[in-house]
Design an enzyme around this catalytic site. Structure first.
Site, short mmCIF file in Angstrom:
data_model
loop_
_atom_site.label_atom_id
_atom_site.label_comp_id
_atom_site.label_asym_id
_atom_site.label_seq_id
_atom_site.Cartn_x
_atom_site.Cartn_y
_atom_site.Cartn_z
N GLU A 172 0.80 -1.24 0.00
CA GLU A 172 0.00 0.00 0.00
C GLU A 172 0.83 1.28 0.00
OE1 GLU A 172 -3.17 0.33 2.79
OE2 GLU A 172 -4.00 -1.62 2.32
N GLU A 379 -5.24 -8.63 1.37
CA GLU A 379 -5.83 -8.23 2.66
C GLU A 379 -7.31 -7.95 2.50
OE1 GLU A 379 -4.08 -4.88 4.79
OE2 GLU A 379 -2.08 -5.62 4.29
C1 BGC Z 1 -2.70 -2.15 6.00
C2 BGC Z 1 -2.65 -2.81 7.36
C3 BGC Z 1 -3.75 -2.23 8.24
C4 BGC Z 1 -5.08 -2.54 7.61
C5 BGC Z 1 -6.28 -2.04 8.40
C6 BGC Z 1 -4.09 -1.93 5.48
O1 BGC Z 1 -4.16 -0.64 4.99
O2 BGC Z 1 -1.91 -2.82 5.08
O3 BGC Z 1 -1.38 -2.62 7.90
O4 BGC Z 1 -3.69 -2.70 9.53
O5 BGC Z 1 -5.15 -1.95 6.34
O6 BGC Z 1 -6.27 -0.67 8.51
#
Ligand code: BGC
Length: 515
Positions: A172, A379
């Site tokens: 990101e 993610e």
């Molecule tokens: C990031 C994580 C973060 C998650 C929730 C993503 O933007 O890669 O490090 O904890 O979102 O905010």
């Protein structure tokens, strides 16, 4: 309601990876142990008011000391793969030159433990914890940081290359630029607004140089990177809202994806005035757009955009959860702002829960990038406040996190249906979904107040307790294995020679159940 685990499992194609994800700075703690150098984040987090309620990352989940227990919990869960990041300052304390052997040894142990548990390792090289020494000379504003990341990639490839199934170079870059350099909500706490542009280019160049280093080392694992993607939705049919959504799309999505996937910055960005203040050699674009084995997409939510002054990409609710008041930036910020979705369920961060936009995200990716490599959702997840139910008679705890479980189920279902034959993003070759996160952790400027974990962590006792979502994911994995076993049996009955194919459990590229 959500689909049953059994029905969801039936949608999962052969070889699809189901995993969990974390990042070093969010879980490890042990910031001053075994020769780790300071990270810019250590300094930022120690400034009064920078982190909500001044929570400290010093111990966090104490994963550095509890790693074997955490891997055992993953084994019990039954995941195919674990995505974690390397702490750059633990391995290279000043971000260049000398390597810290004790730092390497920690990840050596982690990799061995994972492989012994049948879990395929996926490494993120850079998940935001820039060594302080590099931040001191400009961090991502300094082009040299990109070369340092390339050097770091070569070190990691040399030591861990034989055991890693997937590599994500950077995570990101949009969040690093927006939160870290544009608004000052994250380390290094700079509020440079449009002058932060060089940090975009330098991170992407760092990605490209890391890819070159991994390829030069001949690592057998797949190589890619991870961008966050949020479909931008105009607040109304007002043309100014549409233009605003388009600008936000350029600034948050295409600015980071176009250079990697088509080798150029969006035209409008190139024409923008601030761009003239920043020049880069043409060859950079070739380095940035090298072919990838996969493209990682972090999908959490869509963004509704309206015309009118604001602070760009960060929803007001999120700034509040980080303990920041961005309203003061008002007119000094962007000519558009993020709107709320009054009808939507929201997470503790105030993020709208909109699984249907997962489909939109994948469809837009397919339309924009005809040569899109295989995609992995690297993610996805949600922060919701958890309630702990205690059964005094058995002295056990139960955490009924139905909303997180439903979020995950609905989003996986949306992604799988969209990319199945006949789906609106059927041309996307979707290869996996990693839940954010294995366990509750240090959620950057929001401290410990935004739990995303399948495992609850008590930040006083450091005890881990599986939530209902953990048991749901476990069930999904079991059901998926049954589907895969049944498909294998059918295939073997049809052609008996398949029965003698080799078992390849030790192969680093085994990433999901195959039929
Ligand atoms: C990031 C994580 C973060 C998650 C929730 C993503 O933007 O890669 O490090 O904890 O979102 O905010």
């Amino acid at each position: 309601m959500h689909i049953t685990a059994k029905d969801l499992a039936a949608l999962i194609p052969s070889g699809f990876t189901l995993g969990v994800a974390t990042a070093a700075f969010q879980i490890e703690g042990a910031l001053e142990e075994d020769g780790r150098g300071p990270a810019g984040w250590d300094v930022f987090a120690s400034k009064p008011g920078a982190i909500v309620e001044d929570h400290s990352p010093a111990i966090s989940c104490d994963h550095y000391h509890r790693m074997p227990q955490d891997v055992a919990l993953m084994k019990q869960l039954g995941v195919d793969s674990y995505r974690f990041s390397l702490s750059w300052p633990r391995i290279q304390p000043t971000g260049s030159g000398a390597v810290n052997r004790a730092g390497l040894a920690f990840y050596d142990r982690l990799l061995d433990e994972l492989l012994a548990s049948g879990i395929s390792p996926m490494i993120t090289l850079y998940h935001w914890d820039t060594p302080k020494a590099l931040d001191d000379i400009g961090g991502w504003m300094n082009r040299d940081t990109a070369y340092r990341l390339g050097e770091f990639a070569a070190i990691a490839a040399d030591v861990f290359g034989d055991r890693v199934a997937r590599w994500a170079t950077i995570n990101e870059p949009a969040t690093v630029t927006t939160n870290g350099y544009t608004l000052g909500l994250h380390s290094p706490g700079e509020a440079l607004m449009l002058n932060a542009f060089p940090t975009v280019h330098h991170q992407l160049l760092g990605h490209g140089l890391a890819v070159q280093a991994l390829r030069a080392a001949g690592v057998p694992g797949e190589i890619g990177m991870t961008n966050v993607y949020s479909p931008m939705v105009p607040n109304s049919i007002n043309p100014l809202d549409r233009i605003s959504a388009g600008l936000m799309d350029l600034a948050q999505n295409r600015l980071y994806a176009d250079p990697v996937l088509i080798g150029k910055y969006p035209d409008l960005i190139r024409a923008a005035k601030f761009f003239s203040s920043f020049d880069h050699p043409d060859e950079d674009m070739e380095i940035i757009s090298q072919p990838l084995d996969f493209y990682g997409l972090n999908y959490y939510m869509p963004t509704k955009v309206a015309v009118g002054p604001g602070q760009g990409a960060v929803p007001a609710s999120m700034a509040e959860a980080m303990g920041s008041d961005l309203s003061a930036m008002g007119n000094g910020g962007t000519p558009f702002h993020v709107e709320t979705w009054p009808e939507a369920d929201i997470t503790s961060y105030g993020w709208p829960v909109k699984p249907e936009y997962m489909r939109v995200a994948l469809k837009e990716m397919a339309e924009r990038y005809p040569n899109l490599p295989p995609v992995i959702i690297t993610e996805g997840g949600a922060s919701f406040e958890d309630i702990i139910v205690r059964d005094k008679s058995t002295n056990t705890k139960f955490i009924p996190d139905e909303r997180r479980l439903k979020y995950l189920s609905d989003h996986m279902e949306a992604a799988l249906r969209a990319t199945a034959p006949g789906g609106e993003a059927e041309t996307v070759d979707l290869r996996g979904y990693y839940v954010w996160s294995l366990m509750d952790n240090f959620e950057w400027s929001a401290g410990y107040n935004q739990p995303f974990g399948l495992l609850h962590v008590d930040f006083e006792t450091l005890e881990r307790t599986p939530k209902a979502s953990y048991f749901w994911f476990q069930e999904l994995l079991e059901e998926r294995n049954l589907v895969a076993a049944a498909a294998t049996a059918v295939a073997q009955a049809a052609s008996p020679e398949l029965a003698v194919t080799e078992e390849n459990d030790d192969d680093v590229t085994t990433l999901g159940a195959t039929a």
